[in-house]
Design a protein around this motif. Structure first.
Motif, PDB file in Angstrom:
ATOM      1  N   TRP A  44       0.813  -1.203   0.000  1.00  0.00           N
ATOM      2  CA  TRP A  44       0.000   0.000   0.000  1.00  0.00           C
ATOM      3  C   TRP A  44       0.858   1.270   0.000  1.00  0.00           C
ATOM      4  O   TRP A  44       0.683   2.151  -0.837  1.00  0.00           O
ATOM      5  CB  TRP A  44      -0.971   0.005   1.183  1.00  0.00           C
ATOM      6  N   PHE A  45       1.824   1.331   0.908  1.00  0.00           N
ATOM      7  CA  PHE A  45       2.566   2.589   1.048  1.00  0.00           C
ATOM      8  C   PHE A  45       3.627   2.783  -0.030  1.00  0.00           C
ATOM      9  O   PHE A  45       3.973   3.903  -0.363  1.00  0.00           O
ATOM     10  CB  PHE A  45       3.190   2.677   2.444  1.00  0.00           C
ATOM     11  N   GLU A  46       4.140   1.699  -0.539  1.00  0.00           N
ATOM     12  CA  GLU A  46       5.162   1.810  -1.574  1.00  0.00           C
ATOM     13  C   GLU A  46       4.580   1.519  -2.952  1.00  0.00           C
ATOM     14  O   GLU A  46       5.239   0.925  -3.805  1.00  0.00           O
ATOM     15  CB  GLU A  46       6.332   0.860  -1.279  1.00  0.00           C
ATOM     16  N   ARG A  47       3.325   1.909  -3.148  1.00  0.00           N
ATOM     17  CA  ARG A  47       2.670   1.562  -4.409  1.00  0.00           C
ATOM     18  C   ARG A  47       3.356   2.196  -5.616  1.00  0.00           C
ATOM     19  O   ARG A  47       3.410   1.609  -6.680  1.00  0.00           O
ATOM     20  CB  ARG A  47       1.191   1.917  -4.380  1.00  0.00           C
ATOM     21  N   SER A  48       3.922   3.384  -5.409  1.00  0.00           N
ATOM     22  CA  SER A  48       4.573   4.043  -6.545  1.00  0.00           C
ATOM     23  C   SER A  48       5.755   3.199  -7.039  1.00  0.00           C
ATOM     24  O   SER A  48       6.033   3.131  -8.239  1.00  0.00           O
ATOM     25  CB  SER A  48       5.041   5.429  -6.135  1.00  0.00           C
ATOM     26  N   VAL A  50       5.970  -0.076  -6.965  1.00  0.00           N
ATOM     27  CA  VAL A  50       5.434  -1.193  -7.760  1.00  0.00           C
ATOM     28  C   VAL A  50       5.071  -0.700  -9.158  1.00  0.00           C
ATOM     29  O   VAL A  50       5.416  -1.324 -10.167  1.00  0.00           O
ATOM     30  CB  VAL A  50       4.195  -1.801  -7.072  1.00  0.00           C
ATOM     31  N   PHE A  51       4.368   0.450  -9.202  1.00  0.00           N
ATOM     32  CA  PHE A  51       3.956   0.962 -10.509  1.00  0.00           C
ATOM     33  C   PHE A  51       5.170   1.333 -11.359  1.00  0.00           C
ATOM     34  O   PHE A  51       5.175   1.137 -12.570  1.00  0.00           O
ATOM     35  CB  PHE A  51       3.016   2.166 -10.332  1.00  0.00           C
ATOM     36  N   GLU A  52       6.211   1.866 -10.713  1.00  0.00           N
ATOM     37  CA  GLU A  52       7.439   2.192 -11.444  1.00  0.00           C
ATOM     38  C   GLU A  52       8.069   0.940 -12.033  1.00  0.00           C
ATOM     39  O   GLU A  52       8.542   0.923 -13.164  1.00  0.00           O
ATOM     40  CB  GLU A  52       8.436   2.877 -10.521  1.00  0.00           C
ATOM     41  N   CYS A  53       8.062  -0.095 -11.226  1.00  0.00           N
ATOM     42  CA  CYS A  53       8.632  -1.376 -11.680  1.00  0.00           C
ATOM     43  C   CYS A  53       7.876  -1.885 -12.907  1.00  0.00           C
ATOM     44  O   CYS A  53       8.472  -2.272 -13.911  1.00  0.00           O
ATOM     45  CB  CYS A  53       8.560  -2.385 -10.551  1.00  0.00           C
ATOM     46  N   TRP A  54       6.537  -1.819 -12.828  1.00  0.00           N
ATOM     47  CA  TRP A  54       5.727  -2.257 -13.965  1.00  0.00           C
ATOM     48  C   TRP A  54       5.998  -1.356 -15.187  1.00  0.00           C
ATOM     49  O   TRP A  54       6.127  -1.830 -16.315  1.00  0.00           O
ATOM     50  CB  TRP A  54       4.236  -2.224 -13.593  1.00  0.00           C
ATOM     51  N   GLY A  55       6.073  -0.042 -14.924  1.00  0.00           N
ATOM     52  CA  GLY A  55       6.342   0.909 -16.008  1.00  0.00           C
ATOM     53  C   GLY A  55       7.694   0.646 -16.634  1.00  0.00           C
ATOM     54  O   GLY A  55       7.854   0.738 -17.861  1.00  0.00           O
ATOM     55  N   GLY A  56       8.695   0.319 -15.805  1.00  0.00           N
ATOM     56  CA  GLY A  56      10.035   0.023 -16.301  1.00  0.00           C
ATOM     57  C   GLY A  56      10.027  -1.140 -17.268  1.00  0.00           C
ATOM     58  O   GLY A  56      10.639  -1.081 -18.350  1.00  0.00           O
TER      59      GLY A  56
END
Lengths: 255, 427, 349
Positions: A44-48, A50-56
């Protein structure tokens, strides 16, 4: 005179066997439970992150294929509010023309008819395909009744896709803890299957998104609801259940 | 238009809440079955004062299987003078009548034939007619394709020493599970339904379901609730509900296992699901008012009973819900509708796959020690489509037939696959 | 290029499903689930004919010929050896202390001396008497089995009559075709006999009461459900089945002539009697001098005061609870099962 002869040993095996009797150490349970809580907090708190990883992964894929696409950021709930920033692909897709329209009607009808020809033993396939065609029918009918401008975009699709994936991972991690980590399964299997599932979550999710975008790009955004309601949740759940079932079958002992 | 969309959005929220409740319910059941101590209150009770028992074997064109059932019932480890077997031959057109009559000749006093040639068709009607003059304490019902083990009758009867127990249910295990992919999956489904679902409900003091076979009822309780109702298809669910509403308990005995046959092809499977769904929904409409009014129980019991009755409603609700989500999305009514519904779809796939969470099926299969068969679990997600479609079609068909056309009920029989004793000898 | 990647992606998606596909093709798991309760008779009960068959075997071909004709002492025999003493050759077997024997079969009487004899399986066609502090896995005697002080029966003991002398520890099962008699306190799990009792005899209730409770009812008793805590006053007779969804106290000398089911705690005061079965989801406490005609089951603890009788000679029943404590003399006809722990306290016996 003896009628029933259930004794202590039988309680340990059948029919009262429960995981409790099958010795998983309380320490392991506690440890994994703490891990779950930490994971959910992280998720929850480090969601950005996770999204960065997916974006990468997405950007690496576009670079690799030398596609003229760019990885962007889609804000949720709307462009002005950066509550959740999910990755997206910046592609402009032409709204469905009349030609696309009619080919979809014909195509959907044709698939519907063809599945009717399947043998009786393939009934689940027929039902599944027709089930997934339902959103398509609704889409077609909707735009026949209300021929509005088609204003849906890949950005919307990325919001739906990544947030659903994000939520489902949180739900499934709870089931994974109780259903795999708490079960008496060989430790090696537990670790292997857990890491495989994590790999699929980190890399499989953007790959699946990429594939779906390729399909939408090649065909039309008319397929978006079918993807959202049918294929994507199904595939993601399918991965999970596949790993889950392999882990369970490794630990299950004949009674 | 806006009102319509508002209604749709409310419908969607309510549907998703319901779906989530089912998800959590099955999740809790599974956790309870896997990790909590098991309710063993009626395990191994022996009482030298055994009740008198009538065993009914409803049969309609069962020449392939009835002989096996009667033979194994005759070999029960129960005093012979205390139980009587009554095969209910309901207008069979094959050799069923002949086989039953032979058994009656061979075992005078132990088997009593009951042939029906007129009256309403169906299991509940046959049971209603046959139960009119029953004097025994307990009535046990076995379908004709069941092969009860010798101890089964004794173990099924033992919970009736509890004065509150009105009905008892044993566990059903598929015998022909290895025939094809369908039977292997159905085996997993049955396993979840009994090993986890029923046993968890028993552990938690909720309402296990009397399943109409490998089970029985107390005659006194049956009389009190007004006997079998021949207007419903699912007489088992109906009896469960009415007993519950009269304060009688239903007990599930996990170790009372009995073999049965499961459908080997899709038409039969669909027919079966259709019959269950129809019967279940009928009872839902019939009893929901009484259930909501019923006050002398815990709220959680009531909620669980309502959820139990409503499970076959989820099929049509899912269809409508997904449609609603799409319409709302296109209308631009809510930015989040498709997002939330996609997550809902995800939960629906997982929790209604085989009417159970795959976690539940996995746990049951694990406890039962199915090793590699558990790997077929992802197929359950595919089976979701068939179940949902069948259940939804049944529901809408039922609305049409029962409430618009007012059609008479018909009884679909499940096809049997076993070879007759004669065929077996030839092989 | 993009087509290749597309198909590579599809392959990646389908990789986890390979074990499933293999299982569909291989069909390795086809047999139906083995169900319990399959056998007609319990395979683990030792009926008479087994003893006679063994006796016959021993007579025809004695497995070990022993030269001495009188009593034999066996010392320190270790391992999976079978010691068989043919009938006619000997009538009595004495086993020395600190012996470890895998299996012993004797046609005559077996006497085990004191202290730590570890015997896997011991079978006598006559009777067995054990000394102090022995560990016995399985003991079967045809007639009388006398288990001495501080013995442990780990798995199973059967005999016609069993006498438990003192402080026996019985985590296994003890079955007697006739009587199990406790001479002192014991720990038990499952006891089964026509009559399980303490050595001290007593009459539970007056003869008149016994008769009333024993006679089978000719009518179906009416059922009364009470939805809260309840107390039945002293000397009150309740003719019917009572269901209490709370705690229940049965007053001194009161009687319930039907079944009894209690959702909470059940307290049975001195001299109170119940004709039918008793079920409780809570603890049950009998103050003493009580009589129960039927089966007695609780999910929790059961505590039985002195001079309590459950069941009759012509009605064998089950007493089953998570844990059972019995203070003082008692009689149980049928089966006494404690799922977790059973204790017969020694002080009152």
């Amino acid at each position: 005179m003896p009628l029933n002869n259930y004794s202590l040993e039988e309680r340990l095996v059948e029919p009262f066997r429960s995981i409790r009797w099958l010795a998983v150490t309380p320490l392991l349970k506690l440890f994994t439970f703490i891990c779950l809580v930490l994971f959910l907090v992280f998720w929850w708190f480090e969601r950005s992150m996770v999204f960065e990883c997916w974006g990468g992964t997405l950007s690496r894929l576009t670079h690799l294929l030398e596609l003229p696409w760019h990885v962007g950021i889609a804000q949720w709930p709307d462009p002005a509010h950066a509550y959740l920033a999910v990755p997206t692909l910046e592609i402009w897709i032409v709204p469905p023309s009349t030609w696309v329209w009619w080919s979809f009607v014909l195509g959907t009808g044709a698939v519907w008819m063809i599945t009717g020809r399947l043998k009786q033993s393939f009934l689940p396939v027929r039902t599944a395909v027709r089930f997934l065609l339902m959103p398509l029918w609704i889409t077609i009918v909707w735009f026949v009744v209300f021929p509005l401008k088609f204003n849906h975009t890949i950005e919307e699709w990325s919001r739906i896709y990544f947030l659903v994936s994000y939520g489902s991972v949180a739900i499934l991690s709870i089931i994974w803890t109780f259903g795999v980590l708490w079960f008496p399964i060989p430790l090696f299997t537990k670790l292997l299957m857990s890491s495989l599932w994590i790999i699929y979550t980190l890399f499989g999710v953007p790959v699946l998104f990429f594939i779906s975008c390729m399909l939408l790009n090649q065909t039309s955004l008319l397929l978006l609801p079918t993807f959202a309601l049918g294929i994507v949740p199904l595939v993601q759940l399918g991965w999970f259940v596949a790993f889950y079932s392999i882990a369970l079958s490794a630990g299950s002992k004949t009674r | 238009m806006n009102t319509f969309l508002l209604i749709l959005s409310w419908y969607l929220y309510i549907f998703l809440t319901l779906l989530f409740i089912y998800f959590v319910r099955h999740f809790i059941f599974t956790l309870n079955r896997a990790f909590r101590s098991q309710g063993a209150m009626y395990l191994g009770i022996e009482d030298s004062r055994l009740p008198t028992v009538t065993i009914f074997v409803p049969a309609h064109n069962e020449e392939k299987v009835i002989a096996d059932a009667l033979n194994s019932l005759l070999k029960q480890d129960y005093p012979a003078h205390l139980y009587k077997i009554i095969p209910l031959n309901d207008r069979s057109t094959d050799r069923t009548k002949e086989i039953i009559d032979q058994f009656v000749l061979l075992h005078p006093g132990r088997i009593e034939a009951f042939h029906r040639n007129s009256g309403k068709a169906g299991k509940s009607a046959a049971l209603k007619e046959a139960c009119e003059n029953i004097q025994t304490d307990i009535i046990i019902v076995f379908d004709a394709d069941y092969i009860p083990a010798p101890k089964l009758l004794l173990n099924l009867v033992s919970p009736f020493v509890d004065p509150e127990v009105g009905s008892v249910m044993g566990r059903v295990v598929p015998l022909n599970s290895g025939r094809n992919l369908l039977t292997r999956i159905l085996d997993l489904e049955r396993s979840a339904g009994y090993q986890v679902d029923q046993q968890a409900r028993m552990n938690m003091g909720l309402l296990p379901q009397y399943g109409g076979t490998v089970g029985g009822v107390r005659t006194q309780a049956l009389k009190e609730i007004g006997g079998w109702d021949d207007s419903v298809l699912a007489e088992d669910t109906d009896v469960t509900m009415r007993m519950f509403l009269k304060g009688w308990m239903v007990v599930y005995q996990n170790f009372c296992e009995c073999y049965e046959e499961v459908p080997e092809n899709w038409q039969v499977r669909i027919k079966q699901v259709r019959r269950w769904a129809r019967g279940h929904n009928q009872v839902f409409f019939k009893e929901i008012k009484n259930l909501l009014k019923y006050k002398q129980i815990r709220l959680i019991d009531k909620l669980d009973a309502i959820l139990l009755l409503g499970i076959f409603m989820m099929g049509p609700l899912t269809f409508v819900g997904w449609g609603a989500a799409q319409v709302l999305y296109f209308a631009g009514y809510s930015k989040t509708s498709l997002l939330v519904s996609s997550l809902g779809a995800f939960i629906a796939f997982s929790s209604l796959g085989n009417f159970a969470l795959f976690f539940e099926i996995g746990t049951a299969a694990f406890l039962d020690g199915y090793q590699k068969r558990i790997r077929l679990l992802p197929l359950g997600v595919l089976f979701f489509f068939v179940s949902m479609t069948t259940v939804a079609r049944t529901f809408f068909g039922q609305l049409w037939d029962d409430y618009i056309m007012r059609k008479e009920l018909t009884w679909d029989k499940t096809t049997r696959y076993r070879l007759t004793p004669m065929h077996r000898r030839k092989q | 290029m993009s087509v290749v990647v597309f198909f590579l992606g599809l392959v990646m998606i389908s990789l986890p499903f390979i074990p499933m596909l293999m299982e569909i093709v291989k069909k390795s798991d086809l047999s139906p689930l083995q169900i319990s309760n399959q056998t007609l008779k319990d395979p683990r009960s030792v009926p008479d004919y087994v003893f006679w068959y063994l006796a016959h075997l021993l007579k025809v071909n004695g497995l070990i010929e022993l030269k001495e004709k009188v009593s034999v002492s066996v010392s320190t025999m270790v391992g999976d050896s079978l010691l068989a003493i043919p009938a006619g050759i000997m009538t009595k077997l004495d086993v020395a202390a600190h012996t470890k024997v895998a299996r012993v079969i004797s046609a005559g009487k077996i006497i085990l001396p004191d202290y730590s004899n570890h015997i896997q399986k011991i079978l006598s066609l006559d009777s067995i008497q054990t000394g102090v502090e022995n560990n016995l896995n399985e003991v079967h005697a045809h007639h009388l089995l006398t288990i001495g002080k501080k013995n442990k029966v780990i798995w199973w003991a059967t005999a016609e009559n069993v006498i438990l002398q003192a402080e026996a520890h019985l985590p296994g099962k003890v079955q007697a075709r006739k009587e199990i008699v406790f001479e002192n306190g014991a720990q038990f799990h499952l006891l089964q006999g026509a009559l399980i009792k303490s050595r001290i005899n007593f009459e539970s209730g007056s003869a008149e009461n016994q008769e009333l409770i024993k006679t089978p009812s000719t009518h179906i008793p009416h059922k009364l459900t009470i939805s809260k805590n309840h107390t039945i006053l002293d000397q009150v007779v309740f003719d019917g089945t009572l269901i209490v969804k709370g705690n229940l106290t049965l007053g001194k000398g009161s009687r319930v002539l039907g079944d009894l089911k209690v959702y909470g705690k059940l307290m049975v005061e001195e001299g109170a009697q119940i004709k039918g079965n008793v079920f409780s989801f809570g603890n049950i406490r009998f103050r003493g001098n009580n009589l129960v005609g039927g089966t007695l089951v609780t999910n929790r603890q059961l505590r039985m005061g002195p001079c309590t009788q459950v069941g009759f000679e012509d009605r064998k029943i089950t007493v089953s609870a998570k844990s059972i404590t019995i203070d003082g003399p008692f009689k149980v006809y049928g089966l006494l099962r404690a799922w977790k722990s059973g204790t017969i306290t020694s002080s009152a016996l």
